[in-house]
Enzyme design. Structure first.
Site, PDB file in Angstrom:
ATOM      1  N   GLU A 281       0.816  -1.213   0.000  1.00 61.13           N
ATOM      2  CA  GLU A 281       0.000   0.000   0.000  1.00 61.13           C
ATOM      3  C   GLU A 281       0.848   1.260   0.000  1.00 61.13           C
ATOM      4  O   GLU A 281       0.426   2.300  -0.487  1.00 61.13           O
ATOM      5  CB  GLU A 281      -0.924   0.029   1.229  1.00 61.13           C
ATOM      6  CG  GLU A 281      -2.248  -0.632   0.969  1.00 61.13           C
ATOM      7  CD  GLU A 281      -3.319  -0.303   2.006  1.00 61.13           C
ATOM      8  OE1 GLU A 281      -4.465  -0.681   1.762  1.00 61.13           O
ATOM      9  OE2 GLU A 281      -3.026   0.309   3.043  1.00 61.13           O
ATOM     10  N   HIS A 302       8.363 -26.805  -1.644  1.00 56.43           N
ATOM     11  CA  HIS A 302       7.770 -27.967  -2.309  1.00 56.43           C
ATOM     12  C   HIS A 302       6.597 -27.559  -3.178  1.00 56.43           C
ATOM     13  O   HIS A 302       5.777 -28.394  -3.566  1.00 56.43           O
ATOM     14  CB  HIS A 302       7.383 -29.007  -1.260  1.00 56.43           C
ATOM     15  CG  HIS A 302       8.582 -29.499  -0.510  1.00 56.43           C
ATOM     16  ND1 HIS A 302       9.222 -30.682  -0.827  1.00 56.43           N
ATOM     17  CD2 HIS A 302       9.308 -28.924   0.482  1.00 56.43           C
ATOM     18  CE1 HIS A 302      10.277 -30.831  -0.021  1.00 56.43           C
ATOM     19  NE2 HIS A 302      10.359 -29.767   0.775  1.00 56.43           N
ATOM     20  N   LYS A 416     -14.082   0.314  -3.780  1.00 61.93           N
ATOM     21  CA  LYS A 416     -15.094   0.702  -2.778  1.00 61.93           C
ATOM     22  C   LYS A 416     -16.175   1.545  -3.434  1.00 61.93           C
ATOM     23  O   LYS A 416     -17.369   1.356  -3.202  1.00 61.93           O
ATOM     24  CB  LYS A 416     -14.445   1.524  -1.655  1.00 61.93           C
ATOM     25  CG  LYS A 416     -13.494   0.764  -0.776  1.00 61.93           C
ATOM     26  CD  LYS A 416     -13.143   1.660   0.410  1.00 61.93           C
ATOM     27  CE  LYS A 416     -11.881   1.241   1.100  1.00 61.93           C
ATOM     28  NZ  LYS A 416     -11.344   2.256   1.975  1.00 61.93           N
TER      29      LYS A 416
END
Ligand code: PA5
Length: 424
Positions: A281, A302, A416
């Protein structure tokens, strides 16, 4: 104590290059410590050295009361209002904390899963419940949805007594949550105006959940204060946070696109999540910035290990090699193992892990993946505080190297707004 070992990265970034970069480093250093640059966003910078006696007392009173009346506290928040507390609890508690601890801190409001909130509600009846809702703006969608769902649950279950089971951590003066908490008579704690979400873990945002979980927050703050004293005074090339920031900046300029914070301790994995948000951010804007990701080794060797070793060379690895001095385990493998595994007999898990760290760095750097090594040793609460402050300094200093505003997050608004448009 945090120590940077840059030996593995020296074929990509030399000491000469770092020295030549000094004047830019000096400028970034000046900008970082000048409180007029990005005024109103750097309350976190001197925070570890300030007196928080009153806040500590307020938090202690709330934590004690919540521990007395409940055995589960649901901490509601997202992003910077959640990741630090999760990282702290995970690092300082046992790997199997939820089964071992009497006081359980559960998280909510960090996604919109109906299944998650449904499962949460279905276990709460078996417990005495309190809620801490954390939102600086006070109106963030995910925590808001979770909060009102849990508030409704508490009101139906405890009636008027619900109010004493809720604490709101929010802006000291404004915002919907501040107003709502005032109207309903909830106890509240402030998030300082000049401390943004991802820099707020050492405020009530992170400290209250730690206290409720019974963790020694004074030790956490002492660790942060130690890092503050150390990092503030060092010259550019002796400051490990600055050197770390400069090296990752150089690698970014060389074309590397992503940085993985590699941890070997499961208890540090959530810390990597906090780190990821801090850098993502803060520095991912204006079309630039390294993509921060995290790898949990040896587990991910792995799976992602194949990609790291053999695929496109776009990744650099920062190995956060933590050693906890307060976990008293010493577990050695038996003297006799099976024929194939006998070479490990008598070795401790720590020895195996250290050999893994060195071997992976060798294998990956040989394959063209730059590696940086950060050794971090200490008791977990102190180390947590130290690491938080170390990376906050590195990240904000790195923001100045990039020439961006490391304290805003305009890109988070787009989704948003689109959600609001669709829902209203
Ligand atoms: O770092 C940040 O500022 C963000 O991640 C915020 O913490 C996050 O968006 C939550 O915001 P708020 O605390 O206002 O609910």
């Amino acid at each position: 104590m945090i120590r940077l070992d840059k030996t593995p990265v020296e074929k990509w970034v030399t000491n000469t290059q770092l020295t030549q970069f000094m004047s830019i480093g000096e400028l970034a250093h000046k900008q970082l410590w000048d409180m007029n640059v990005h005024k109103g966003s750097k309350g976190w910078l001197h925070w570890p050295a300030e007196d928080h006696h009153r806040l500590m007392q307020q938090m202690e009173a709330i934590a004690q009361r919540f521990r007395a009346i409940s055995d589960v506290t649901v901490v509601i928040g997202i992003g910077g209002s959640y990741l630090g507390a999760r990282a702290a609890l995970s690092m300082m508690q046992s790997n199997f904390a939820s089964e071992a601890d009497q006081m359980r801190v559960l998280f909510a409001g960090n996604q919109l899963s109906e299944s998650y909130i449904g499962d949460l509600l279905s276990i709460l009846d078996e417990h005495e419940v309190t809620v801490v809702v954390i939102s600086k703006s006070g109106g963030t969608l995910e925590p808001s949805a979770a909060f009102h769902t849990l508030r409704d649950y508490l009101e139906k279950r405890y009636g008027k007594g619900a109010a004493e089971r809720i604490c709101a951590v929010t802006d000291p003066e404004s915002g919907t949550l501040r107003q709502f908490a005032g109207d309903r008579g909830y106890v509240t704690l402030p998030i300082p105006r000049d401390i943004g979400g991802r820099y707020s873990v050492l405020t009530a945002v992170g400290l209250l959940p730690m206290m409720i979980a019974g963790l020694p927050v004074n030790e956490v703050m002492a660790g942060a204060a130690e890092a503050y004293d150390e990092l503030r005074q060092q010259t550019i090339l002796e400051n490990p946070a600055y050197v770390y920031a400069m090296i990752r900046h150089f690698l970014y300029l060389q074309g590397f696109a992503a940085e993985a914070l590699v941890t070997y301790e499961p208890q540090a994995a959530h810390f990597a999540g906090w780190w990821q948000q801090l850098f993502g951010e803060s520095q991912g804007k204006d079309g630039i910035g390294l993509f921060p990701t995290m790898l949990q080794y040896t587990t991910d060797l792995h799976s992602m290990g194949q990609y790291v070793q053999d695929a496109r060379k776009m990744l650099l690895e920062t190995v956060l090699d933590v050693h906890f001095t307060d976990t008293a385990h010493s577990i050695t493998l038996p003297g006799e193992l099976d024929e194939k595994s006998n070479y490990m007999s008598g070795k401790s898990f720590s020895e195996l892990q250290q050999v893994a760290v060195a071997s992976v760095i060798k294998a990956h750097t040989d394959a063209g993946v730059p590696n940086l090594l950060l050794h971090a040793e200490g008791n977990r609460p102190r180390l947590f505080g130290e690491l938080v402050y170390f990376f906050e300094i590195a990240c904000s200093f790195g923001g100045y190297l990039l020439g961006i505003n490391g304290f805003d997050q305009p890109g988070v608004e787009a989704y948003k707004q689109e959600m609001r448009r669709r829902l209203v």
